[in-house]
Design a protein around this motif. Structure first.
Motif, PDB file in Angstrom:
ATOM      1  N   ALA A 220       0.835  -1.207   0.000  1.00 53.54           N
ATOM      2  CA  ALA A 220       0.000   0.000   0.000  1.00 53.54           C
ATOM      3  C   ALA A 220       0.869   1.256   0.000  1.00 53.54           C
ATOM      4  CB  ALA A 220      -0.935  -0.006   1.205  1.00 53.54           C
ATOM      5  N   LYS A 221       1.952   1.250   0.769  1.00 54.87           N
ATOM      6  CA  LYS A 221       2.857   2.401   0.817  1.00 54.87           C
ATOM      7  C   LYS A 221       3.483   2.653  -0.557  1.00 54.87           C
ATOM      8  CE  LYS A 221       4.010   4.047   4.358  1.00 54.87           C
ATOM      9  NZ  LYS A 221       3.540   5.232   5.150  1.00 54.87           N
ATOM     10  N   VAL A 222       3.913   1.584  -1.213  1.00 52.15           N
ATOM     11  CA  VAL A 222       4.524   1.718  -2.536  1.00 52.15           C
ATOM     12  C   VAL A 222       3.515   2.275  -3.540  1.00 52.15           C
ATOM     13  CG1 VAL A 222       5.551   0.451  -4.464  1.00 52.15           C
ATOM     14  CG2 VAL A 222       6.206  -0.113  -2.109  1.00 52.15           C
ATOM     15  N   LEU A 223       2.299   1.738  -3.544  1.00 53.42           N
ATOM     16  CA  LEU A 223       1.288   2.186  -4.503  1.00 53.42           C
ATOM     17  C   LEU A 223       0.838   3.620  -4.243  1.00 53.42           C
ATOM     18  CD1 LEU A 223      -0.851  -1.068  -4.696  1.00 53.42           C
ATOM     19  CD2 LEU A 223       0.727  -0.199  -6.425  1.00 53.42           C
ATOM     20  N   LEU A 224       0.785   4.013  -2.983  1.00 54.67           N
ATOM     21  CA  LEU A 224       0.397   5.385  -2.651  1.00 54.67           C
ATOM     22  C   LEU A 224       1.411   6.383  -3.189  1.00 54.67           C
ATOM     23  CD1 LEU A 224      -1.847   6.891  -1.013  1.00 54.67           C
ATOM     24  CD2 LEU A 224      -0.254   6.903   0.915  1.00 54.67           C
ATOM     25  N   ASN A 225       2.684   5.975  -3.254  1.00 54.11           N
ATOM     26  CA  ASN A 225       3.755   6.849  -3.732  1.00 54.11           C
ATOM     27  C   ASN A 225       4.129   6.598  -5.188  1.00 54.11           C
ATOM     28  OD1 ASN A 225       5.034   8.409  -1.241  1.00 54.11           O
ATOM     29  ND2 ASN A 225       4.496   6.360  -0.523  1.00 54.11           N
ATOM     30  N   LYS A 226       3.502   5.635  -5.827  1.00 51.84           N
ATOM     31  CA  LYS A 226       3.905   5.207  -7.172  1.00 51.84           C
ATOM     32  C   LYS A 226       3.938   6.376  -8.152  1.00 51.84           C
ATOM     33  CE  LYS A 226       2.390   2.052 -10.863  1.00 51.84           C
ATOM     34  NZ  LYS A 226       1.387   0.998 -11.202  1.00 51.84           N
ATOM     35  N   HIS A 227       2.963   7.278  -8.080  1.00 53.36           N
ATOM     36  CA  HIS A 227       2.926   8.385  -9.045  1.00 53.36           C
ATOM     37  C   HIS A 227       4.112   9.328  -8.880  1.00 53.36           C
ATOM     38  CE1 HIS A 227       0.916  10.009  -5.467  1.00 53.36           C
ATOM     39  NE2 HIS A 227       1.162  11.223  -5.921  1.00 53.36           N
TER      40      HIS A 227
END
Length: 538
Positions: A220-227
């Motif tokens: 979730a942390k990675v996807l939240l920052n993916k952009h």
């Protein structure tokens, strides 16, 4: 002849990163000779994967529990923490001041050490995952997938590019470098493998090692920052997945709990997803004054370094000048004893002066401002004999705002892990549900939903007034109130576009400089590996 990694570190990792030799934490980063063996120029597999992984987790305990390196890069570079030079104390050739001022160099010690440490983490995990490590069990491989993802993510988040070496290739080949979507895809793939293979685990059941909930949290942390890593807008599909992952974590029993500062005690709770076996002394003593002592387990005093900006303290509800009981503050801001009166006893603490109250309870918790008191209730003094009153401002001897020539009392101090509960406790929280809860709120906001109910659910639990509506600023402020000193402030500020904003004592030339969103690749590593390129601005 067989040689272990420790003895052959420079040659083995040449062109990418060296194992631990330059690390500045107190953690032993050596690899046991029986763990991983190379013959000539070839890697022959990890012989004892379980002990190898134990060593990796021990290293992470030190990497996170340290007050330097990755902790300093995440907190001291922000508005949440700074270390002024007080006389000659904490001068250290400007190494602490440079972080807060955003004028660090490619040779900065903490930047170099953290780069090497976290690249070592994902490289060692790759050794476990090699087909040559025939003794690796399914559990070993599950932990390795998680640790490889964690190491690669930390490097991507801080440096924007990840040198990756296949352990089965020639030792003299330059590691490839993953950036952007390539790096994210690899990290996400590893985390999906970890989610599939790690055991499920309810709260308070072996949370000192990652389980499915920890892998979902990190994903979730990675996807939240993916952009941020892809330099695009946040994708609704990614935000929807963040919401789903947090719901799955909640479905395993993890949830918000009452009693904010009790979360940071050694006992378990339903909020803690993953805690480390790292002693919490760095979090306790780095801000307390030399005269502040805890009879619980420390005969010396504090180290009188770390403090926070008054603007950060002002994020919390309550009187801006005091933090004593009844001054209108929310729970997370804590409380400071007043008039020598303790703020409560603690279980297992010693009553040395016979007043029926544990002595350590005279040290406050949360944000310490104003007069500080000794265990017997008398007002403390600094070493010059002046009242020990922690102040909002950082001023030199001439009254100018400055990071140098401060006296011993400047700056509001932090006590998230309370001295009264012991500084040698090996229980530092790395992942917890309140962060996941706020990640879900943010994901809803970024995908066009309403974050207000989730944010207010947390605020009411923490004794803060509900908000009428929640936008981007309210979200970043709430994360600051909930997660201070937990290694997330830099990451959060970058995601909300505020890491380069102007705040007190930042170098004027650094304000608005977007190149500071990434740290420089250590100069020595750029020289060793031509596939690395120095980040812009350095």
């Amino acid at each position: 002849m067989k040689r272990n990694i420790k003895l052959n570190a420079t040659r083995f990792i040449a062109g990418a990163f060296m194992i631990g030799a330059l690390a500045t934490s107190c953690t032993d980063l050596e690899i046991e000779s029986t763990d991983s063996v190379i013959t000539g120029e070839s890697f022959n597999g990890v012989l004892e994967p379980a002990s190898f992984i134990d060593n990796m987790f021990n290293n992470i305990n030190g990497q996170i529990g340290d007050q330097a390196n990755i902790f300093a890069l995440q907190e001291v570079t922000t508005d949440a923490a700074l270390i002024p030079t007080r006389g000659s104390d904490w001068g250290d050739n400007g190494i602490w001041r440079q972080l807060h001022q955003h004028n660090w160099l490619t040779t900065h010690q903490f930047i170099q050490s953290a780069f090497l440490q976290w690249n070592t983490t994902h490289f060692q995990a790759a050794q476990i995952l090699s087909e040559l490590s025939v003794n690796a069990t399914a559990e070993d491989r599950a932990n390795a997938y998680f640790l490889r993802a964690l190491g690669m993510w930390v490097v991507l988040d801080n440096w924007g590019q990840v040198p990756v070496r296949d352990p089965e290739l020639s030792l003299f080949e330059d590691p490839i470098v993953l950036r952007g979507a390539e790096a994210v895809d690899q990290i996400v793939s590893d985390l999906n493998q970890a989610i599939d293979q790690l055991p499920a685990g309810a709260p308070m059941t072996n949370n000192s090692r990652p389980n499915k909930a920890a892998a979902r949290y990190l994903l979730a942390k990675v996807l939240l920052n993916k952009h941020i890593y892809l330099d695009t807008e946040a994708a609704s599909a990614d935000m929807n997945q963040v919401v789903s992952l947090v719901d799955q974590i909640n479905g395993e029993g993890y949830d918000l709990v009452e009693g904010y500062f009790d979360i940071f005690r050694e006992s378990g709770d339903n909020e803690t997803i993953w805690f480390l076996g790292a002693q919490v002394g760095n979090r306790i003593w780095n801000g307390l004054h030399y005269a502040q002592t805890s009879e619980r387990d420390n005969t010396g005093g504090g180290w009188n370094g770390f403090a926070t900006l008054s603007s950060y303290y002002d994020l919390f509800e309550g009187d801006s000048e005091i933090n004593v009981e009844g001054s209108g503050q929310e729970e997370r801001r804590g409380v400071v004893p007043t008039g020598g009166q303790p703020i409560g006893a603690c279980d297992g603490c010693t009553d040395n002066n016979g007043d029926g109250i544990a002595d350590a309870s005279h040290i406050g918790v949360g944000f310490l401002i104003g007069q500080q008191y000794a265990a017997d209730g008398t007002p403390l003094q600094d070493r010059a004999g002046a009242p020990l009153t922690f102040k909002r401002d950082f001023k030199d001897g001439d009254g100018n705002v400055s990071l140098i020539n401060n006296d011993e009392t400047t700056g509001i101090r932090l006590q998230k892990y309370a001295a009264r509960y012991g500084s040698f406790n090996s229980h530092e929280i790395f992942f917890r549900y309140a962060d996941a809860h706020l990640m879900k709120a943010e994901a809803l906001f970024r995908s066009g939903g309403d974050a207000t109910p989730l944010v207010n659910e947390l605020r009411v639990l923490r004794g803060a007034t509900p908000l009428g509506s929640v936008g981007a600023q309210e979200l970043i402020d709430e994360r600051g109130r909930e997660l201070y000193a937990e290694l997330w402030r830099r990451n959060d500020l970058i995601r909300f576009g505020q890491f380069t904003a102007d705040w007190e004592l930042k170098a004027p030339g650094a304000v608005g400089d977007e190149t500071r969103n990434l740290f420089p690749i250590p100069a020595s590593q750029v020289t060793l590996n031509p596939n690395l390129t120095q980040n812009p601005g350095y």
